[in-house]
Scaffold this active site. Structure first.
Site, short mmCIF file in Angstrom:
data_model
loop_
_atom_site.label_atom_id
_atom_site.label_comp_id
_atom_site.label_asym_id
_atom_site.label_seq_id
_atom_site.Cartn_x
_atom_site.Cartn_y
_atom_site.Cartn_z
N CYS A 89 68.08 21.34 29.06
CA CYS A 89 67.67 22.24 29.98
C CYS A 89 68.49 22.39 31.06
O CYS A 89 68.98 21.60 31.55
CB CYS A 89 66.29 21.36 30.46
SG CYS A 89 65.47 22.33 31.89
N TRP A 90 68.57 23.80 31.14
CA TRP A 90 69.71 24.16 32.31
C TRP A 90 68.89 24.27 33.63
O TRP A 90 69.75 24.53 34.61
CB TRP A 90 70.32 25.53 31.75
CG TRP A 90 71.68 25.95 32.32
CD1 TRP A 90 72.60 24.97 32.40
CD2 TRP A 90 72.19 27.29 32.53
NE1 TRP A 90 73.67 25.65 32.99
CE2 TRP A 90 73.41 26.99 33.14
CE3 TRP A 90 71.68 28.49 32.49
CZ2 TRP A 90 74.35 28.04 33.03
CZ3 TRP A 90 72.57 29.49 32.71
CH2 TRP A 90 73.91 29.38 33.09
N GLU A 91 67.65 24.22 33.70
CA GLU A 91 66.88 24.36 34.92
C GLU A 91 67.13 25.67 35.37
O GLU A 91 67.42 26.12 36.53
CB GLU A 91 67.47 23.52 36.09
CG GLU A 91 66.98 21.97 35.83
CD GLU A 91 67.21 21.11 36.94
OE1 GLU A 91 66.80 19.89 36.88
OE2 GLU A 91 67.89 21.41 38.06
N ARG B 189 72.96 19.89 32.53
CA ARG B 189 73.61 20.63 33.54
C ARG B 189 74.86 21.00 33.42
O ARG B 189 75.82 20.25 34.16
CB ARG B 189 73.26 19.74 35.11
CG ARG B 189 74.01 20.46 36.12
CD ARG B 189 72.81 21.27 36.99
NE ARG B 189 72.30 22.44 36.28
CZ ARG B 189 72.95 23.83 36.17
NH1 ARG B 189 74.11 23.76 36.53
NH2 ARG B 189 72.42 24.71 35.58
N VAL B 190 75.29 21.54 32.55
CA VAL B 190 76.79 22.11 32.20
C VAL B 190 76.77 23.36 32.98
O VAL B 190 75.88 24.29 33.23
CB VAL B 190 76.93 22.29 30.64
CG1 VAL B 190 77.07 20.88 29.99
CG2 VAL B 190 75.63 23.09 30.08
#
Lengths: 160, 283, 621
Positions: free
Chosen positions: A42-44, C214-215
């Site tokens: 999940c990249w938000e 969170r890349v």
């Protein structure tokens, strides 16, 4: 900070499933409501949060490094053309409201249908111009930059 | 078929007391199932704690008069018109299923308690409503089952895949379907089949009311409660931490967020649906 | 397996991957191919797919030729400087001379471009960057693409490109599977424009649990552009040129607006300026032409990204971390404070969430920065991608073979990250490359180059078997164990990804080894990659979603192999701060002022490396 879905708000409409770029919002098999099946992908990006008609999706920062107690929520209103954010800090010291435009024109109305544009001439085809060029490069009557027009050459070797 | 009270005919083989006892038992199972579910999940405790937490960020207090008016709004909007649904098809299907169910159950109870035998002739309107209710339930339910269920419409799964979340809709559908078949076969005097249909009808309704602990049945109690609480958060300003709904023509808003009038003008046009223009099943 | 085969035939232009590059291609293709069949195949949903899903707060590639702000060659020189010389200057010049027309059209379509109230020009963040309210950047360009395309297939994971059975080295379309229904989709097409994105998550990320998501670059950037093209036998270039970014710690939020617009700056843990300390040593390493320590403060030339990274990394290693950004001054201005937050919300919401979670108020504290794990892509401060032909009027013969942005496979074009040697394209440049590729693809067809394409039933059937094999593997071999995820017969995609990431990190210069590698390590790494590839034959997927992850991993593995080969080939440290060759710690213009080009044999998997001459724009004498 991956997403999660509020049980009391989700009615299983599937908008989030449809929009998620990572294919991680899916329907729970026991409750027929949505949930995030793969938080570590999940990249938000908040695409699902913005898409949910009931604001049933929210984000809790990644457990690796984000403590609990914060809130960053959003209302994307397509019909108004705005996006509203509310940021609340964990310590309660900050409660920010932000509002930004997301479009200046009604959606899609100002985008041309290229099938209806007049066909390019053979000169245009053989040259280097793209649609709406050269006008839209500088919004004037000038031509496209070329090596000749800018007094340049491409030379092999070590130059800096 | 439509004007005949099928329970009245049935009273020849099953005593009305048994039928009435069954209805009471079903009601108790619903209450029991819901309460057990809430105790087991501690959902009531969560609900009230959550409401307390939300109240902390309230900007104003909501008095009982206002709460009562909110309750009425919930009843009129979310409950009676299934107003929470944004998707027209889902809303329509839910209305059909919900009112169908209500008509069906109410007509059943009235017929069984007030007109259980041929000795007390049933006014034709009741069995008509009973059959209409069952039909509405079936139409709305089958529509939902084949086309609207999100696992079918968004996940691309096949309609014959059955999961625990389907317990409620399946038992609703079998109850309505077998109920109608039973009424038909009984009124036509097709003895063996009508008994079979009746048995399946009772099995379905027992499953429907008995599985409340595991199925989505109890949503009819929880959803209005949730809708009420959601409206209260809007009224008291806590808004579940969501941002405000801004009026873009309000000069105060324009002063606070100058980029809005700068890029959209002081009276921004209606932008229309963007991503929402297409229905959400892109595959 | 019960999955249908759905064939879409007679396509003229197939766009594989509808990010900024792909949407540009789809949009433009209709103009040059009025009657052509244009089809988009996209892994997710075109309205929010790709790296611009969240939106952008700036367009980082805008010349401003309209206001006489820059000329295209200025941008080329900037990119050349930033990439230590390694740029395809013909492609870069071509992109730069066209990019403004895309930006002006975006504005016309409704994308809010910020304006400077005094001058009326676009609000500049920096010399090349303009600020936008770009939360809906992707939906807007997606709409333009949808208006041009005949059909848009969403949720199709394109796994392989189809090759022409009649003529060697010619493209014939693509195949993939539907991530919802599971069906097999075959696209028979005269040309393919590959815009399937760069690679994140091939090196071990700094965060490992949920935080692996969170890349800096989107987690769904699975290197598919490279995976598809390498497998098709296209030559690749500059795959060693991975990028490392200095960003806000953990959240990897953008710092561009902060540095350029808010005028913040960095300090080490002791509150000192530290960058210039490292310059003398760097100058020794790379040479005065790339970093002139003495002349630096006079010339105000920007310092290459990698060299700034090097100073950062060195300072932290010397024990004077953490590096933080001094925001306390700038954030006192409430207007700038708002911009600072908007900057995150419009581009990397996760950073705002992190600051909300950790009570970081930039007014009262200076937030930490970090250097990220490496990424492999081609539209930012790095230029990995396919070796493509340039435009006829600019490119020298070495760089031109008929059609702009065409790879070395006939009919296969690239756009965005897919094209190598065009760094600093960003969103607008990628869209522009898509447009250029689309025009060229239509010309390719009109020139009759796509006649006589034949795809055998055998190829289609073989690929179908290959694609669904992981599902088969899972079904059959799950019978061996009671339960759980440990099975001696297969690996699942997560396990495979963990292994790849560790491998890349330790042997190919990830953050865990301070970006250091050498020949020995690279050779060992390649050997381990070979073993991993063998195990990839045994990858298992329990459902369609996992099958998607399995093929994403496949593309990542193919990309990683290429990175290894290129890193091994270039025997120098061209970009200290991106990675180091411990056995060749200096920049070597004598031998390596060239572009690296690789070719992977389609049948044997063997790699051949070559040096390609480097051309620079110079004034016409």
């Amino acid at each position: 900070m991956p997403t999660f879905v509020y049980m009391t708000r989700c009615d299983g409409c599937g908008q989030c499933v449809d929009i998620c770029p990572s294919d991680i919002m899916h329907i729970d098999k026991t409750l027929r409501r949505a949930y995030n099946i793969e938080p570590n992908m999940c990249w938000e990006c908040y695409s699902c949060v913005k898409a949910c008609p009931h604001q049933a999706i929210d984000v809790r920062g990644y457990a690796d490094f984000a403590p609990l107690g914060h809130s960053v929520r959003v209302l994307r209103d397509e019909e108004k053309g705005t996006i509203a954010w509310r940021i609340k800090f964990r310590n309660g010291k900050k409660d920010m409201d932000l509002l930004a435009p997301i479009t200046t024109k009604p959606w899609g109305t100002a985008i041309p249908k290229l099938a209806e544009e007049s066909a390019p001439s053979n000169d245009m085809r053989d040259g280097e111009l793209l649609f709406n060029e050269p006008k839209y490069v500088r919004m004037d009557e000038g031509g496209l930059h070329t090596l000749e027009s800018n007094g340049l050459k491409l030379k092999e070797g070590v130059y800096y | 078929m439509f004007t005949i009270n099928p329970f009245s005919e049935l009273s020849a083989s099953i005593s009305p007391l048994v039928m009435q006892g069954y209805v009471v038992l079903m009601i108790l199972m619903v209450i029991g199932g819901t309460v057990l579910d809430m105790i087991h999940k501690k959902s009531a405790q969560y609900f009230f704690e959550n409401a307390k937490k939300a109240k902390k960020s309230a900007k104003r207090s909501v008095d009982s008069g206002e709460k009562a008016s909110i309750a009425v709004q919930v009843l009129l909007n979310e409950v009676l018109t299934s107003g929470e649904f944004c998707n027209v098809k889902r809303r329509l299907s839910h209305l059909l299923t919900m009112y169908g169910f209500i008509l069906f159950v109410a007509a059943t109870a009235i017929m069984i308690f007030a007109y259980p035998t041929p000795a007390t002739p049933t006014p034709a309107i009741l069995p008509i409503l009973w059959h209409i209710g069952a039909l509405m339930l079936a139409i709305g339910g089958y529509w939902f089952w084949f086309f609207i269920r999100v696992d079918v419409s968004a996940e691309g799964l096949s309609w014959y895949r059955f999961e625990r979340a389907d317990l409620f809709i399946v038992s609703l559908l079998t109850t309505a379907t077998f109920g109608l078949i039973w009424s038909f076969t009984q009124s036509q005097g097709i003895a063996g089949w009508s008994t079979l249909a009746f048995v399946l009808f009772i099995a379905s309704s027992t499953m429907l009311f008995g599985s409340v602990f595991w199925s989505k049945f109890a949503h009819m109690f929880f959803k209005p409660a949730a809708a009420f609480q959601k409206r209260v958060t809007k009224a008291d300003g806590s808004r579940e931490n969501l941002p405000l709904d801004y009026d873009l023509t309000d000069p105060a808003v324009q002063a606070k967020f100058p980029d809005i009038p700068q890029y959209m003008g002081t009276n921004p046009p209606y932008m229309g649906p963007g991503i929402r223009r297409e229905s959400a099943n892109h595959y | 397996m019960g999955y249908k085969t759905i064939i879409e035939d007679d396509i003229d232009v197939l766009i594989a991957g509808a990010g900024l590059g792909g949407t540009g291609a789809a949009f433009e293709a209709r103009y040059w191919g009025k009657d052509k069949k244009i089809v988009i195949a996209e892994k997710a949903n075109i309205d929010r797919s790709g790296a611009v899903a969240q939106g952008l707060y700036a367009i980082n590639c805008y010349m401003g030729t309209r206001w006489g702000e820059n000329n295209p060659e200025d941008h080329v020189r900037y990119a050349r400087m930033d990439l230590m010389g390694m740029v395809r200057e013909d492609l870069a010049f071509d992109m730069a001379r066209h990019v403004d027309s895309a930006v002006h059209q975006f504005e016309e379509w409704g994308l809010p471009l910020m304006k400077d109230p005094k001058s009326g020009k676009y609000m500049r963040e920096g010399r090349w960057q303009i600020m936008i309210h770009g939360e809906s950047y992707k939906p807007i360009v997606a709409e333009a693409a949808k208006k041009s395309a005949d059909k848009v297939f969403n949720r199709i994971c394109v796994t392989h490109l189809l090759m022409d059975d009649a003529k060697e080295n010619r493209i014939a379309g693509a195949v993939g599977f539907n991530v919802r229904t599971g069906n097999y989709h075959v696209f028979k097409s005269k040309t393919v424009i590959c815009g399937a994105g760069g690679a994140s998550n091939i090196f071990k990320p700094r965060s490992v649990g949920e935080g692996a998501g969170r890349v800096w670059y989107a987690p769904w950037s699975s290197g598919s552009a490279y995976g598809l093209m390498i497998e098709a036998g296209a030559k690749m270039t500059q795959m060693e040129n991975r990028i490392v970014l200095a960003r806000f710690k953990d959240g990897y939020g953008p710092v561009g607006a902060y540095f350029l617009h808010l005028k913040t700056y960095t300090q080490n843990g002791l509150g000192e300026e530290y960058e210039s300390k490292w310059f003398p040593k760097l100058t020794e390493m790379v040479g005065k032409e790339y970093l002139d320590t003495e002349g630096q403060h006079l010339s105000h030339k920007p310092i290459p990204t990698c060299l700034r990274n090097h100073a950062f990394i060195s300072e932290v290693n010397a024990g004077r971390g953490p590096i933080h950004m001094v925001t306390m001054e700038a954030f006192q201005d409430p207007h700038l404070e708002e911009i600072g937050w908007h900057n995150f919300l419009g581009m990397t919401v996760g950073q705002a969430v992190l600051w909300a979670a950790t009570d970081v108020d930039p007014k009262y504290e200076n937030p930490e920065l970090t250097t990220s794990e490496p990424y492999v892509m081609g539209s930012h401060a790095t230029g990995c991608g396919a070796w493509c032909s340039g435009p006829e009027d600019v490119s020298p013969d070495d760089y031109y073979w008929g059609y702009n942005r065409m790879t070395t496979v006939d009919g296969l074009f690239g756009a965005g990250d897919a094209v190598g040697g065009t760094p600093h394209a960003f969103s607008s440049g990628s869209f522009t490359e898509g447009r250029l590729a689309a025009k060229a693809a239509c010309k390719y067809i009109d020139d009759g180059k796509a006649e006589g394409i034949r795809v055998s039933e055998q190829q289609i059937a073989d690929l179908k078997k290959k694609i669904y094999k992981p599902l088969e593997t899972y079904k059959v071999y799950s019978n061996e164990i009671v339960g759980g995820s440990v099975n001696p017969n297969f690996i699942n995609p997560r396990q495979g990804l963990d292994r790849l990431q560790k491998l890349m990190d330790e042997y190919c210069g990830g953050f865990g080894v301070n970006y250091m590698t050498n020949e020995k390590l690279l050779q060992i790494g390649l050997k381990k990659m070979k073993t991993l590839e063998e195990d990839m034959e045994k990858i298992a997927a329990s459902d369609i979603h996992e099958l998607l992850r399995a093929w994403e991993l496949n593309h990542r593995v193919r990309t990683s192999e290429s990175v290894f080969q290129h890193t091994l080939f270039r025997k120098e440290t061209r970009w200290p701060g991106y990675y180091y060759r411990g056995d060749a710690m200096k920049l070597d213009d004598q031998n390596w002022h060239v572009l690296t080009v690789s070719h992977r044999d389609r049948k044997t998997g063997e790699y051949t490396m070559e040096k390609a001459p480097l051309y620079h724009l110079v004034g016409d004498e």
